[in-house]
Design a protein around this motif. Structure first.
Motif, PDB file in Angstrom:
ATOM      1  N   TYR A 341       1.870  23.020  18.291  1.00  0.00           N
ATOM      2  CA  TYR A 341       3.008  23.267  19.175  1.00  0.00           C
ATOM      3  C   TYR A 341       2.582  22.934  20.597  1.00  0.00           C
ATOM      4  O   TYR A 341       1.513  23.341  21.047  1.00  0.00           O
ATOM      5  CB  TYR A 341       3.488  24.719  19.062  1.00  0.00           C
ATOM      6  N   PHE A 342       3.425  22.179  21.286  1.00  0.00           N
ATOM      7  CA  PHE A 342       3.113  21.658  22.615  1.00  0.00           C
ATOM      8  C   PHE A 342       4.198  22.159  23.569  1.00  0.00           C
ATOM      9  O   PHE A 342       5.354  21.751  23.464  1.00  0.00           O
ATOM     10  CB  PHE A 342       3.094  20.130  22.548  1.00  0.00           C
ATOM     11  N   LEU A 379       7.498  15.637  21.091  1.00  0.00           N
ATOM     12  CA  LEU A 379       8.934  15.431  20.885  1.00  0.00           C
ATOM     13  C   LEU A 379       9.618  16.726  20.470  1.00  0.00           C
ATOM     14  O   LEU A 379      10.693  17.074  20.970  1.00  0.00           O
ATOM     15  CB  LEU A 379       9.171  14.352  19.831  1.00  0.00           C
ATOM     16  N   GLU A 380       8.988  17.439  19.551  1.00  0.00           N
ATOM     17  CA  GLU A 380       9.578  18.690  19.092  1.00  0.00           C
ATOM     18  C   GLU A 380       9.641  19.711  20.222  1.00  0.00           C
ATOM     19  O   GLU A 380      10.584  20.513  20.293  1.00  0.00           O
ATOM     20  CB  GLU A 380       8.784  19.235  17.905  1.00  0.00           C
ATOM     21  N   PHE A 384      12.716  22.079  21.120  1.00  0.00           N
ATOM     22  CA  PHE A 384      12.596  23.534  21.112  1.00  0.00           C
ATOM     23  C   PHE A 384      13.096  24.135  22.428  1.00  0.00           C
ATOM     24  O   PHE A 384      13.813  25.144  22.442  1.00  0.00           O
ATOM     25  CB  PHE A 384      11.137  23.945  20.885  1.00  0.00           C
ATOM     26  N   GLN A 385      12.693  23.524  23.543  1.00  0.00           N
ATOM     27  CA  GLN A 385      13.135  24.039  24.844  1.00  0.00           C
ATOM     28  C   GLN A 385      14.654  24.012  24.955  1.00  0.00           C
ATOM     29  O   GLN A 385      15.282  24.966  25.428  1.00  0.00           O
ATOM     30  CB  GLN A 385      12.524  23.205  25.969  1.00  0.00           C
ATOM     31  N   CYS A 386      15.252  22.901  24.518  1.00  0.00           N
ATOM     32  CA  CYS A 386      16.710  22.773  24.596  1.00  0.00           C
ATOM     33  C   CYS A 386      17.403  23.759  23.665  1.00  0.00           C
ATOM     34  O   CYS A 386      18.483  24.273  23.981  1.00  0.00           O
ATOM     35  CB  CYS A 386      17.128  21.337  24.272  1.00  0.00           C
ATOM     36  N   ASN A 482      10.432  30.756  15.642  1.00  0.00           N
ATOM     37  CA  ASN A 482       9.549  31.897  15.842  1.00  0.00           C
ATOM     38  C   ASN A 482       8.160  31.441  16.280  1.00  0.00           C
ATOM     39  O   ASN A 482       7.546  32.035  17.186  1.00  0.00           O
ATOM     40  CB  ASN A 482       9.446  32.715  14.554  1.00  0.00           C
ATOM     41  N   GLN A 483       7.658  30.377  15.660  1.00  0.00           N
ATOM     42  CA  GLN A 483       6.352  29.845  16.053  1.00  0.00           C
ATOM     43  C   GLN A 483       6.387  29.316  17.481  1.00  0.00           C
ATOM     44  O   GLN A 483       5.422  29.471  18.247  1.00  0.00           O
ATOM     45  CB  GLN A 483       5.922  28.735  15.080  1.00  0.00           C
ATOM     46  N   TRP A 484       7.490  28.681  17.840  1.00  0.00           N
ATOM     47  CA  TRP A 484       7.656  28.179  19.200  1.00  0.00           C
ATOM     48  C   TRP A 484       7.644  29.331  20.212  1.00  0.00           C
ATOM     49  O   TRP A 484       6.960  29.261  21.239  1.00  0.00           O
ATOM     50  CB  TRP A 484       8.949  27.386  19.326  1.00  0.00           C
ATOM     51  N   VAL A 485       8.381  30.385  19.918  1.00  0.00           N
ATOM     52  CA  VAL A 485       8.435  31.535  20.821  1.00  0.00           C
ATOM     53  C   VAL A 485       7.041  32.122  21.022  1.00  0.00           C
ATOM     54  O   VAL A 485       6.661  32.510  22.138  1.00  0.00           O
ATOM     55  CB  VAL A 485       9.413  32.594  20.278  1.00  0.00           C
TER      56      VAL A 485
END
Length: 496
Positions: A341-342, A379-380, A384-386, A482-485
């Motif tokens: 995750y970036f 890219l992801e 995710f932010q959007c 959830n992983q992004w958060v």
């Protein structure tokens, strides 16, 4: 045949687009200009570079098409918002580097204002949060950090403008000092309800009123270009900040209609009608546009500070590939992000976090991580932010979005658009013309000059290129978010 010349001044390049009455692109010119990073978190432009590249693009665009000034019904102007220029009214020369919207140097001043307890008042009057993103603290910083400028400003010797105002001043030979309502609403100095500069806000930020331009509608005759610039005088008939212009160019004329632009940053706007909306979920309220003497239209907006810029960083900073378009091919060589995750918080996090101290982070790296996994995670990370912004926007609006219209350079990336549709859970619609920022400015100028008669006629010119339907299961979407958060949480606590 009458044409519209749209001047699209962006963060990293200036562009001119010539369109005919069927909203078809006849010719287009683009030039990049230098970005300056004098310190960590600082971003500057040379306003003279902006003007020189913009007028050169306009001249070349007309020359390439073989079109004369007499054949151009009007000029439309759209611009990177919040970027702040102050210049000498007599010479027309900038007195300091332009401070770009991405710049974070005024974070300490913003913190001081928050401690003073004025944030609620500022948000209620402007729809905005106190943040270095907006223009007011940038103006104050320039006046405070360049000797004698505050005194000169108080004497009326200097002029302030966002980039639209700077271009209009130069286009008219210094005869018009004006900004439209959309750009004014991004300064933290404009009252959303009255559509005028607010004396209480000017006092809070310590900005002399003598600096300020006149606020005008987004679609109206504002002035005329100097005859020597483009071979004759041409009416300036439309002005809007880039994201409002893109929303207009996407024909989002009805409340509830939304678009997302993938440029240097990512900007999601939803039309909310003719009453301003103060966000309860850490977004911002803003003006959408004003057509002549009609009522001001408003929008909710969520701003992602780094979107396409992360691709530029991988290309130029890490030299992952030679052209931005190559990232899609590279990312497609792996089936998923491999657990990577970036979070590209290079200049902090925008909506809905508003964390100036956050910094970029990659997490989940293993010995098996490849360039392709990092490219895909980049890219992801944009998507995710959007998705976080859209979730907050739907809560504010009290309604579920039925579709999202997209534009900007990264909207051509099919992998990103499909992943975005999957995260949103609604169709993502890409139009035939993705230069919707320039298109919106052209539409605004064309309405005031009679090239188009109504918004209904403009809607008939908007055409779909491709629809990306969501295919991801709800369980998978929830897991990824959830992983992004969790990754964002690490980003926000990186120095603690």
């Amino acid at each position: 045949m009458k044409y519209i010349l749209s001047l699209d001044q962006g963060t990293t390049s200036s562009r001119a687009v010539l369109l005919n009455h069927r909203a078809q692109i006849v010719s287009m010119e683009q030039m990049e200009f230098a970005q300056h990073y004098p310190q960590a978190g600082w971003v500057e432009h040379d306003a003279t570079d902006i003007w020189n590249t913009q007028i050169t693009c306009a001249q070349n665009c007309l020359r390439k098409a073989g079109v004369t000034a007499k054949e151009v019904a009007a000029v439309g102007v759209t611009n990177q918002r919040e970027t702040t220029v102050i210049w000498d009214r007599r010479t027309g020369e900038p007195v300091a580097p332009a401070i770009v919207w991405q710049d974070r140097r005024t974070a300490p001043f913003c913190t001081e204002l928050q401690r003073r307890g004025v944030e609620v008042l500022v948000r209620e009057k402007t729809g905005l949060r106190i943040d270095p993103y907006f223009s007011a603290t940038k103006i104050r910083w320039i006046l405070d950090h360049h000797s004698g400028l505050m005194q000169r400003a108080e004497k009326g010797e200097l002029a302030f403008g966002t980039i639209d105002t700077w271009l209009i001043w130069k286009l008219t030979g210094g005869h018009v000092h004006a900004t439209d309502i959309t750009n004014a609403s991004r300064t933290m100095l404009c009252n959303l309800v009255t559509g005028q500069w607010d004396d209480e806000l000017l006092d809070i930020f310590g900005v002399p009123s003598s600096l300020l331009p006149e606020i005008v509608p987004s679609s109206a005759l504002i002035g005329k270009t100097s005859s020597e610039l483009l071979g004759g005088e041409i009416p300036i008939g439309g002005v809007a900040g880039d994201q409002q212009a893109a929303t207009f160019g996407q024909a989002c004329f009805e409340p509830g209609c939304a678009k997302n632009t993938y440029g240097t940053g990512g900007f999601l706007l939803m039309n909310v009608g003719d009453e301003p909306r103060v966000s309860q979920h850490r977004l911002i309220g803003t003006t959408a546009w004003q057509l002549g003497d009609d009522r001001i239209q408003y929008a909710l907006e969520g701003s992602v500070f780094v979107a396409g810029a992360v691709v530029q960083w991988l290309r130029d900073g890490l030299q992952f590939f030679n052209s931005a378009e190559e990232i899609e091919t590279l990312a497609q060589t792996v089936p998923d992000n491999g657990g990577v995750y970036f979070v590209p918080a290079f200049v902090g996090l925008g909506a809905p976090h508003w964390d100036s101290g956050a910094r970029g982070l990659m997490i989940g790296l293993t010995r098996g991580t490849t360039r392709a996994h990092i490219a895909r995670a980049a890219l992801e990370g944009i998507a995710f932010q959007c998705a976080e912004v859209l979730e907050a926007m739907q809560l504010d609006a009290g309604t579920q979005l039925k579709e999202l219209r997209v534009d900007g350079g990264a909207s051509h990336n099919n992998l990103l658009m499909q992943f975005q549709a999957d995260l949103f859970g609604v169709p993502v619609i890409r139009p035939e013309i993705t230069e919707t920022t320039a298109l919106g400015a052209a539409f605004l100028a064309g309405l005031s000059s009679g090239v188009w008669a109504s918004c209904e006629e403009i809607s008939s010119l908007w055409r779909v290129d491709r629809v990306f339907e969501p295919t991801m299961s709800a369980d998978r979407r929830d897991y990824l978010m959830n992983q992004w958060v969790r990754a964002v949480g690490r980003t926000r606590n990186w120095n603690k």
